[in-house]
Design an enzyme around this catalytic site. Sequence first.
Site, PDB file in Angstrom:
ATOM      1  CG  ASP A 105      -1.938  -1.171   1.206  1.00 55.37           C
ATOM      2  OD1 ASP A 105      -1.830  -2.035   0.329  1.00 55.37           O
ATOM      3  OD2 ASP A 105      -2.803  -1.219   2.101  1.00 55.37           O
ATOM      4  CE  LYS A 134      -4.153  -4.158   1.242  1.00 62.94           C
ATOM      5  NZ  LYS A 134      -4.904  -3.227   2.089  1.00 62.94           N
ATOM      6  CG  ASP A 169      -6.623  -0.032   1.274  1.00 63.45           C
ATOM      7  OD1 ASP A 169      -6.947  -1.217   1.476  1.00 63.45           O
ATOM      8  OD2 ASP A 169      -7.010   0.914   1.991  1.00 63.45           O
ATOM      9  CG  HIS A 173      -8.610   5.027   3.189  1.00 61.09           C
ATOM     10  ND1 HIS A 173      -9.565   4.737   4.140  1.00 61.09           N
ATOM     11  CD2 HIS A 173      -8.015   3.858   2.877  1.00 61.09           C
ATOM     12  CE1 HIS A 173      -9.538   3.427   4.394  1.00 61.09           C
ATOM     13  NE2 HIS A 173      -8.609   2.867   3.631  1.00 61.09           N
ATOM     14  CB  CYS A 196      -2.029  -2.892   5.176  1.00 61.80           C
ATOM     15  SG  CYS A 196      -3.770  -2.373   5.136  1.00 61.80           S
ATOM     16  CG  HIS A 246     -11.305   0.915   0.357  1.00 63.07           C
ATOM     17  ND1 HIS A 246     -11.391  -0.409   0.752  1.00 63.07           N
ATOM     18  CD2 HIS A 246     -10.351   1.477   1.151  1.00 63.07           C
ATOM     19  CE1 HIS A 246     -10.520  -0.615   1.738  1.00 63.07           C
ATOM     20  NE2 HIS A 246      -9.876   0.493   1.993  1.00 63.07           N
TER      21      HIS A 246
HETATM   22  C1  VGL Z   1      -4.677   0.534   5.761  1.00 64.60           C
HETATM   23  C2  VGL Z   1      -6.260   1.296   7.219  1.00 64.60           C
HETATM   24  C3  VGL Z   1      -7.239   1.174   6.258  1.00 64.60           C
HETATM   25  C4  VGL Z   1      -3.243   0.206   5.510  1.00 64.60           C
HETATM   26  C5  VGL Z   1      -5.638   0.403   4.785  1.00 64.60           C
HETATM   27  O1  VGL Z   1      -2.812   0.182   4.336  1.00 64.60           O
HETATM   28  O2  VGL Z   1      -2.523  -0.031   6.495  1.00 64.60           O
HETATM   29  N1  VGL Z   1      -5.003   0.976   6.970  1.00 64.60           N
HETATM   30  N2  VGL Z   1      -6.916   0.726   5.042  1.00 64.60           N
HETATM   31 ZN    ZN Z   2      -8.344   0.836   3.512  1.00 61.78          ZN
END
Ligand code: VGL
Ligand code: ZN
Length: 210
Positions: A8, A108, A48, A83, A153, A50
């Site tokens: 990420d 993901k 990430d 995010h 993550c 979403h």
């Molecule tokens: C993450 C919180 C929500 C991360 C991703 O990449 O650590 N943390 N989504």
């Molecule tokens: Zn996330």
Amino acid sequence: MKCLLLIDIQNGFCTGGNLAVPDGEAVVPVANRLMAEGGYDLIVASQDWHPADHGSFASQHPGAKPFEMGTLNGRPQMLWPDHCVEETVDAEFHPQLDKSRIGFVQRKGMDPDVDSYSAFRDNDQLALTGLADYLAAKGVTRLDLCGLATDYCVRFSALDARAMLPSVNVRVIEDACRGIDPTGVEAAYDAMAAAGIGLVTSTTVLAEEA
Ligand code: VGL
Ligand code: ZN
């Protein structure tokens, strides 16, 4: 077969992003050096990704504020600021990250009803992303992880790698990670070490190649 898994390293988790991790962009030059000089046979990046109405977003829970605990499908869930919404700049890899060496991208967090900190499976551990099978099919024997965020993550991806790929040597490269909450980062390193994950620095990794 040595694989580097970048977790990420996206705008959303760097300064100016919607879920900025303190000093998050500091991992970028380290990751670039590891990709160029770490002797890896395969480089994978997780992203990430979403939908705009993802259930981990506080905005989807009337009256809730980001960084409060809530529930999602009956499970405790940290509620995040919106995010890494798919197809937005926030979800893009950091502009200075050298994308040319990334062989495979694992997205993901697409299911609005469950969060997915791990690049391997959802937080409820039901749906798999397929990454474990992918790495097993490639014959990976060593997996080094780094990226964002250490306490979410990176932590859950490393623990799942350990659990789902028992014959793979799993390590986390500490100076190429940054976390959200210092207490959570400490707990993450304790949990990873207790699970048998090696904690190393990029200096060590790069010296192995020299
Ligand atoms: C993450 C919180 C929500 C991360 C991703 O990449 O650590 N943390 N989504
Ligand atoms: Zn996330």
